[in-house]
Design an enzyme around this catalytic site. Structure first.
Site, PDB file in Angstrom:
ATOM      1  N   ASP A 402       0.836  -1.191   0.000  1.00 25.53           N
ATOM      2  CA  ASP A 402       0.000   0.000   0.000  1.00 25.53           C
ATOM      3  C   ASP A 402       0.877   1.250   0.000  1.00 25.53           C
ATOM      4  O   ASP A 402       2.040   1.218   0.399  1.00 25.53           O
ATOM      5  CB  ASP A 402      -0.909  -0.012   1.229  1.00 25.53           C
ATOM      6  CG  ASP A 402      -2.236   0.683   0.980  1.00 25.53           C
ATOM      7  OD1 ASP A 402      -2.295   1.526   0.070  1.00 25.53           O
ATOM      8  OD2 ASP A 402      -3.219   0.368   1.682  1.00 25.53           O
ATOM      9  N   GLU A 405       3.157   5.174  -3.605  1.00 26.36           N
ATOM     10  CA  GLU A 405       3.433   6.420  -4.359  1.00 26.36           C
ATOM     11  C   GLU A 405       4.652   7.172  -3.811  1.00 26.36           C
ATOM     12  O   GLU A 405       5.427   7.653  -4.629  1.00 26.36           O
ATOM     13  CB  GLU A 405       2.224   7.367  -4.310  1.00 26.36           C
ATOM     14  CG  GLU A 405       0.925   6.768  -4.716  1.00 26.36           C
ATOM     15  CD  GLU A 405       0.225   6.076  -3.563  1.00 26.36           C
ATOM     16  OE1 GLU A 405       0.299   6.560  -2.428  1.00 26.36           O
ATOM     17  OE2 GLU A 405      -0.370   5.032  -3.805  1.00 26.36           O
ATOM     18  N   ASP A 475      -7.788   4.200  -3.863  1.00 28.15           N
ATOM     19  CA  ASP A 475      -8.979   4.304  -3.019  1.00 28.15           C
ATOM     20  C   ASP A 475     -10.066   5.110  -3.727  1.00 28.15           C
ATOM     21  O   ASP A 475     -10.418   6.227  -3.325  1.00 28.15           O
ATOM     22  CB  ASP A 475      -8.616   4.971  -1.692  1.00 28.15           C
ATOM     23  CG  ASP A 475      -7.624   4.149  -0.888  1.00 28.15           C
ATOM     24  OD1 ASP A 475      -7.518   2.934  -1.131  1.00 28.15           O
ATOM     25  OD2 ASP A 475      -6.940   4.720  -0.023  1.00 28.15           O
TER      26      ASP A 475
END
Length: 826
Positions: A402, A405, A475
């Site tokens: 997760d 980035e 998300d």
């Protein structure tokens, strides 16, 4: 070094200079270099189809080891011709023309057909101070044909198929993953090899890439002739795709989050009791305890007191588990304490912002969580050391990486000045996911060949396909608009050469659907039920079928029970996915072996002007046309615009309670366009249609429009509860007549790297439509446990031979196969 064959004969031993008309250029092993208008320009052939263009101010040095490009330039035979003010370099595949007066580079086919021109200047260099270092901002513009469609750029949530006429600021974030690459319908691609914040801009005047930081302009032009050819060039340049384990293609259940090991094991048990297929379960965050222990890579939460038992229990139920890991660490974790003194942490705001778990974040108690520096090889070693010790050795099957980035919150201008191992954070910002995902892949490969690396990641960059990673779209909100956006987002991402993609089935932020609803869960809300079912049906035809989100629980039994339309529709989609596993695994092999793609924009396969910008249909593999239902048919549609960074604020959600009873058993319809040049079969009824027309497809809550291209050969597997439950000793083979066809059935040991050593088998089926003969060719290859004999039930699906929904097709022929060639005549 062998001399290249050239038309120019006056070669010197080390270099060649042409001084005609006051211009000069130097011949190199890979191409030429010259100086024009105070700019050094170098053209390098990386192969017959791929050319690198380098530009930088005269007198500077530009040495760069690419993070994405791993291909070594090949010694290429090319010719050099000079005519007037232009010099032309020709390989076997392309021509590159350099204007010796203004430095413009143009690309043509070998026959001289124009492909792409730079705008008539050498490029733009603007002085820039990057964290104290003197460098440049760089830009290059191109001129495209007025109506030329281009694709790629990564995962964008804009709902566009062709990427013309827009401006895109490329800085990796939660829901958009940027790849500075575009592919043209004319059969070429451009990869801009820069990792700093970049702006892509296309308007009537030009198409350009502009990056904040660059010591020079560095891009690759590749010509493949068509989309598959360009993708092959991109993978040759940046890395090939490994085989994923068979179990990753089954159904995956997840949520934010399972709060104990008893809960997560209980979900798998419930699926087994219901007989609904399931291959994977995912454990989300906070198994490590509090936010100060963020991503500790240890089970410190007392509700996960015996993680080894949890993993064993799930394996004993014939399921697999992957687990959430992040790119950042809390200040009380061991990795943080080892990395921090060595300067391996970035001082930027990231998730979570508070050490407390209450919402909204109480910033009086900052979490102290910091991302690590994955550009540093020692930092990647430390990351893996703790991951291996704390989790992998338990038998964990894969990684849910997760915030790759990473999350960058509370942005400050000085954040980009953070020093990484490779320079400022600004300089390498967009390649962060490539480096952190690559670090896990490479380390696991070093310690194990028995388990294929499987990574689910929230972000990606050029080259990430080589790391066993499946990227999800972040998300995203639970809305019909968001569902519509996922289709072109996944297709354009695939057109960047990265074939493994998925989205949170049902959308992540679903709180609007459970506010004031009867049971407080939202799963009984008809508005959400319809959206979820349609998203799930779309997800069945993506490379990973994975249900996940917050606010509304997603397990099938939350939506009702057997015999109810929503439950039955969910079960039907999951079981259809499993019946197609032989087709899906064969497609995976086509991706790995032949550089193909899973999700195929229709422009890849059909020369039809009507599909160039069609954003809500695609091919899944090369046989199945999928037309997802992306608008509400049974309920009123709510378009919810939710910021991923503020989506947790449930108080902001609208009430979407429906007070009307919904009849999910009523048939509906959808308009579908069938590409020209082919004949198509309705998957559900076998009714046939000529391509090149719009048709009205009848739909129900448990059916979306699916069409099979004439000439397709589709294998169907047995009914199973998990992917590897039964061997493929009895397969149904459907032949959709009307054109010649071919399919290769691929099999291996399902979850190790022995296939890289040639331990796999293939059986190729060929259909001769004119002679009505199916050839089952000799089996090629072998592997431990391979079936020596099997039965194929052959169904010839003919025009007008309707099967009807849920009607089992009767076999036209039953073939006993022992690995030797068989001809089946009809």
């Amino acid at each position: 070094m062998k001399l290249k064959h050239m038309y120019i004969l006056f070669l010197l031993v080390f270099s060649l200079y042409n001084t005609s008309k006051g211009q000069s250029y130097k011949h190199t092993d890979l191409g030429i270099k010259t100086v024009i208008n105070s700019t050094e320009i170098e053209i390098q052939f990386y192969g017959p189809s791929t050319v690198r263009i380098l530009k930088f101010p005269e007198g500077d040095e530009f040495e760069k080891k690419s993070l994405s490009v791993i291909m070594q330039p090949q010694e290429e035979i090319f010719d050099i011709q000079e005519m007037g003010r232009e010099i032309t370099l020709k390989s076997k595949k392309i021509s590159v023309v350099l204007n010796l007066k203004n430095g413009q580079v143009a690309f043509k086919t070998i026959s001289g057909e124009p492909l792409l021109n730079e705008k008539a200047y050498v490029g733009k260099f603007t002085d820039f101070i990057d964290a104290g270092d003197t460098t440049y901002s760089v830009s290059q513009s191109y001129v495209l044909d007025e109506n030329e469609a281009i694709y790629g750029l990564g995962i964008l949530q804009r709902g566009k198929m062709s990427q013309r006429n827009q401006e895109v600021r490329m800085v990796q974030n939660n829901t958009e993953d940027y790849v500075p690459f575009f592919l043209s319908e004319k059969g070429y691609g451009v990869y801009w090899d820069n990792y700093s914040p970049t702006t892509f801009k296309d308007n009537s005047e030009s198409t350009s890439f502009s990056s904040e930081v660059g010591d020079g302009i560095d891009y690759y032009f590749m010509y493949g002739g068509n989309s598959d050819g360009v993708i092959a060039c991109m993978r040759n340049l940046t890395g090939q795709v490994p085989m994923f384990p068979l179990w990753t293609f089954g159904y995956w259940q997840s949520k934010e989050r399972y709060k104990s090991q008893n809960e997560i094991v209980g979900v798998v048990k419930k699926y087994r009791e219901l007989g609904v297929p399931l291959d994977g379960i995912i454990q989300d965050w906070q198994y490590w305890g509090n936010n100060y222990l963020w991503n500790a890579m240890e089970f410190l939460n007392p509700d996960f007191a015996n993680p080894q038992k949890m993993v064993n229990d799930i394996h004993d139920l014939n399921a697999h588990i992957i687990i959430s890991i992040w790119s950042s660490f809390g200040p009380m974790t061991k990795p943080y304490r080892e990395m921090n003194p060595k300067g391996m942490l970035l001082d930027i705001g990231t998730w979570p912002q508070s050490g407390l778990t209450s919402w909204p974040p109480n910033k009086d108690y900052p979490s102290g969580v910091k991302p690590y520096d994955p550009y540093n090889p020692e930092a990647r070693d430390i990351y893996w050391k703790y991951l291996n010790q704390g989790i992998f050795k338990l038998g964990m099957d894969g990684w849910w990486m997760d915030s790759t980035e990473p999350d960058h919150l509370d942005f400050r201008a000085q954040d980009m000045d953070n020093k990484t191992y490779l320079g400022s954070f600004r300089k390498v910002r967009n390649a962060y996911p490539l480096m952190t995902v690559g670090g896990v892949y490479e380390h696991q490969r070093e310690v194990s060949s028995d388990k294929r690396v499987f990574i689910l990641t929230r972000s990606a960059f050029a080259g990430q396909q080589r790391y066993g990673a499946n990227t999800w779209s972040g998300d995203v909100s639970s809305s019909w608009e968001s569902l519509r956006n996922q289709i072109p987002a996944g297709l354009n991402f695939s057109l960047c050469g990265i074939p493994y993609w998925n989205s949170d089935i049902g959308g992540f932020f679903a709180g609007a659907y459970n506010k004031n609803w009867n049971d407080g869960s939202g799963s009984k809300n008809p508005l959400y039920q319809e959206l979820y079912v349609r998203w799930l049906q779309f997800g069945a035809f993506t490379p990973m079928m994975r249900s996940h989100g917050t606010d509304v629980p997603r397990e099938i039994y939350q939506f009702g029970k057997e015999g109810e339309p929503i439950y039955d529709a969910i079960e039907k989609a999951i079981k259809l996915r499993y019946s197609l596993l032989p087709y899906i695994y064969g497609t995976a092999w086509d991706v790995t072996k032949n550089q193909s793609s899973f999700m195929r924009a229709l422009v890849m396969d059909f020369n039809d002007e009507n599909v160039k910008d069609l954003r809500n249909e695609y091919m899944f593999g090369k046989s199945i046309l999928v037309a997802p239902i992306d608008s509400a048919q049974y309920t009123s549609e709510k378009v919810l615009k939710i910021d991923a960074d503020t989506g947790w604020d449930k108080a902001e959600k609208e009430d979407t309670k429906s007070n009307t009873e919904t009849n999910f058993r009523k048939p509906k319809s959808k308009n579908v366009y069938l590409p020209a040049g082919e004949e198509w079969y309705d998957f559900w009824t076998n009714e046939t249609y000529l391509g090149g027309q719009n048709i009205t497809a009848t739909t129900t809550i448990d059916k979306i429009p699916l069409y099979i291209k004439a000439g397709s050969i589709l294998p169907f597997g047995p009914k199973v509860k998990y992917a590897a439950e039964k061997k493929w000793d009895k397969l149904e083979i459907r032949i959709y007549e009307g054109a010649n066809g071919e399919f290769t059935l691929y099999e291996d040991e399902n979850d190790n790297y022995n296939y890289e050593k040639g331990m796999y088998s293939t059986i190729t089926f060929n259909w001769n439509d004119a002679e009505k003969v199916l050839t089952i060719n000799d089996r090629e290859g072998n592997f431990p446990g391979m079936l020596k004999e099997r039965t194929f039930g052959i169904v010839k699906v003919g025009k007008g031979k309707a099967a009807g929904d849920e009607v089992v097709m009767l076999f036209d022929k039953v073939v006993k196969y022992n690995g030797k060639k068989v001809l089946v005549k009809f």
